[in-house]
Enzyme design. Structure first.
Site, PDB file in Angstrom:
ATOM      1  N   LYS B  79      17.372  14.994 -39.842  1.00  0.00           N
ATOM      2  CA  LYS B  79      15.831  14.628 -40.377  1.00  0.00           C
ATOM      3  C   LYS B  79      15.543  15.862 -41.100  1.00  0.00           C
ATOM      4  O   LYS B  79      15.539  16.918 -40.672  1.00  0.00           O
ATOM      5  CB  LYS B  79      15.448  14.225 -39.007  1.00  0.00           C
ATOM      6  CG  LYS B  79      13.745  13.619 -39.303  1.00  0.00           C
ATOM      7  CD  LYS B  79      13.491  13.292 -37.930  1.00  0.00           C
ATOM      8  CE  LYS B  79      12.158  12.517 -37.953  1.00  0.00           C
ATOM      9  NZ  LYS B  79      11.525  11.995 -36.764  1.00  0.00           N
ATOM     10  N   SER B 155      10.241   7.473 -36.674  1.00  0.00           N
ATOM     11  CA  SER B 155      10.047   7.956 -37.987  1.00  0.00           C
ATOM     12  C   SER B 155      11.513   8.881 -38.695  1.00  0.00           C
ATOM     13  O   SER B 155      11.660   9.043 -39.577  1.00  0.00           O
ATOM     14  CB  SER B 155       9.374   9.469 -37.842  1.00  0.00           C
ATOM     15  OG  SER B 155       9.666  10.230 -36.957  1.00  0.00           O
ATOM     16  N   SER B 179      10.798   7.943 -31.937  1.00  0.00           N
ATOM     17  CA  SER B 179      11.449   7.738 -33.346  1.00  0.00           C
ATOM     18  C   SER B 179      12.932   8.280 -33.499  1.00  0.00           C
ATOM     19  O   SER B 179      13.426   8.148 -34.456  1.00  0.00           O
ATOM     20  CB  SER B 179      10.865   9.167 -34.236  1.00  0.00           C
ATOM     21  OG  SER B 179       9.415   8.807 -34.381  1.00  0.00           O
TER      22      SER B 179
END
Lengths: 62, 462
Positions: B79, B155, B179
């Site tokens: 990420k 996310s 997330s």
């Protein structure tokens, strides 16, 4: 305080002034919506009675 | 020999046994990324040169008879809130493009590479991690490989997309309120959110210091275990990282579940959500031969406490940017942060006090059971751009509510494995949370492993 007592627009105006935060007029409806939603969600925590010996979970270890 | 379906441990075994080179493993991953990333939008940076150099070094080390690590040759991506040396750490934002390039890799990237894994790039995410959708106004949405018109979840959306599409077998995400677990559920992956404080966050862009966790997402429990073991260990540079020794789980993964007391969460977790979410939990419970039910007390208020802590502390992190560059935020993120910045201090302190009370009550539950099963998401992936959804006849915003089952668990830092329900027959994926007491990741992974071996939990690339 009931939900109806919470004037999110007035709160936003006062808090933003106190914090020196400029909020564009176009953003204000969404910020007010978020304040109202936050108030509604926070109420679940704020209405729950806690004993005096319950300390905040965020702690500091020197 | 290997292809986009290959699991990380299969690639590592092939490299270790000399059936393929690390260079070939990286070539396969980069080719897959080149072929399908333009449609799915998982990556924001592809570190091809670095990956090829790293692979060549591993191949050379192997030729020289040197140890190459348990993840040797396994491509992975992170990420884009993880620092990658030489790149600005975007955290999904436009604003952070102006940051200086990171001078070093995040600690967890260093640890995975020390175990032989090979970084191939940085992954898309919701801006500043304040998101459950995987959508991003600056970089476009992470698309769900099972249906590219649907959300990947957020996310850690790019992490979900990249692993589910077979671009990499392993990705790292972060989980403040769900997330890792939300995109794992929507993309049909195994995801591990370890105990709060287990893995170092040093070198990652923060969101909420009191709630941020980092962890792996993969298509097998063994890949979760291998990567988790490689990443464990204390780190004085993360104030919340526990000073605990490595408690390796890989060798215990097949220890079975005999004697484990397993229960399904009722009340809050049973009263909301689509039937599909509960069918997955029921199928897991049946396979695990449990009819036991347990109540996580005041879970709804636990979620509320996490919401308040998140919005206030997240806003505080961005206070200067909200004053000077508010126009450069995603409007949906900005407007929530502006509201959060103004909430009374009393609300935040009360939320932290409630969290302490709630933690103690849930600890009592774990005296009676070892594992709690609960839905990971209340529904399958919504359509991209979908703003509202209806659950149990109530219309509610998608963005805030995809995490309604994950948020009460991370609020008190419990370890969770999100495991995908196998029996979906062409439908969109959905997952289940396998929740354990603090520091008991091993138990959650053992249960997930059993479900995977029985075939009731399964993940495959599409």
């Amino acid at each position: 305080m009931s939900q109806d007592d919470f004037d999110a627009a007035a709160f936003m105006a006062a808090a933003a002034a106190a914090m020196g935060l400029e909020i564009d007029a176009a953003w204000k409806p969404a910020v007010i919506d978020n304040l109202q939603r936050s108030r509604q969600i926070a109420k679940a925590v704020l209405d729950f009675p806690l004993p005096d010996d319950v300390e905040p979970a965020s702690s500091f270890k020197p | 020999m290997i292809d986009f379906q290959s699991k990380g441990h299969e690639i590592a075994a092939a490299v270790r046994n000399g059936k393929i080179s690390a260079t070939e493993a990286v070539r396969v991953a980069l080719a897959r990324i080149d072929a399908i990333n333009p449609q799915l939008n998982a990556f924001t940076a592809i570190t091809s040169d670095r990956a090829r150099a790293r692979a060549a070094a591993i191949d050379q080390a192997k030729d020289e008879g040197k140890p190459i690590g348990p993840l040797a040759g396994v491509p992975f991506a992170v990420k884009n809130l993880f620092d990658i040396a030489g790149l600005a750490t975007l955290a999904g934002s436009k604003i952070n493009r102006d940051h200086a390039p990171a001078r070093a890799d995040a600690v967890l990237v260093q640890k995975l590479e020390a175990a032989g894994a090979i970084l191939v790039g940085a992954l898309n995410m919701g801006e500043y991690a304040y998101d459950f959708t995987g959508e991003n106004v600056h970089y476009g949405p992470s698309r769900n490989p099972h249906d590219p018109t649907c959300m990947a979840g957020g996310s850690s959306g790019g992490s979900g997309t990249a692993v589910a599409a077979g671009m990499v077998p392993l990705a790292l995400g972060s989980d403040t309120n769900g997330s890792i677990r939300v995109p794992s559920s929507l993309c049909g992956l195994f995801g591990l959110k370890p105990t709060f404080g287990r893995l170092s966050r040093h070198g990652s862009f923060p969101f909420v210091a009191d709630l941020d966790h980092l962890g792996p997402m993969a298509r097998s429990t063994l890949d979760l275990a291998l990567s988790y073991d490689a990443m464990q260990g204390p780190d004085a540079n993360d104030a919340w990282c526990a000073q605990r020794d490595v408690e390796a789980v890989t060798g215990k993964l097949d220890a079975g579940i005999d004697g484990l007391r397993i229960a399904v969460a009722d009340s809050y977790f049973a009263e909301q959500g689509d039937a599909e979410a509960h069918e997955a939990v029921a199928a897991f419970a049946k396979e695990l031969k449990t009819e036991r039910r347990v109540t996580i007390p005041e879970a709804g208020r636990g979620r509320a406490a996490a919401y308040v802590i998140t919005t206030v502390e997240g806003a505080n992190l961005h206070r200067e940017r909200l004053k000077t560059r508010a126009n450069d935020f995603d409007p949906a993120v900005r407007d929530r942060f502006l509201a959060g910045m103004m909430l009374p201090a009393d609300w935040l302190v009360q939320a932290h006090r409630f969290r302490r009370w709630y933690q103690a009550r849930v600890a009592e539950v774990f005296k009676e059971v070892d594992i709690i099963l609960a839905p990971a998401t209340p529904r399958v992936a919504p359509k991209l751009g979908q703003v509202m959804m209806t659950l149990n006849g109530v219309e509610m915003p998608v963005r805030a509510n995809l995490g309604l089952f994950t948020q009460p668990i991370s609020a008190i830092g419990l370890p969770v494995v999100a495991a995908p329900y196998a029996d979906r027959k062409g439908k969109l994926p959905i997952g289940v949370q396998i929740i354990a007491a603090p520091w008991k990741e091993e138990l959650a992974l053992r249960v997930a492993r059993r479900l995977e071996q029985s075939g009731i939990a399964a993940s495959f690339a599409v």
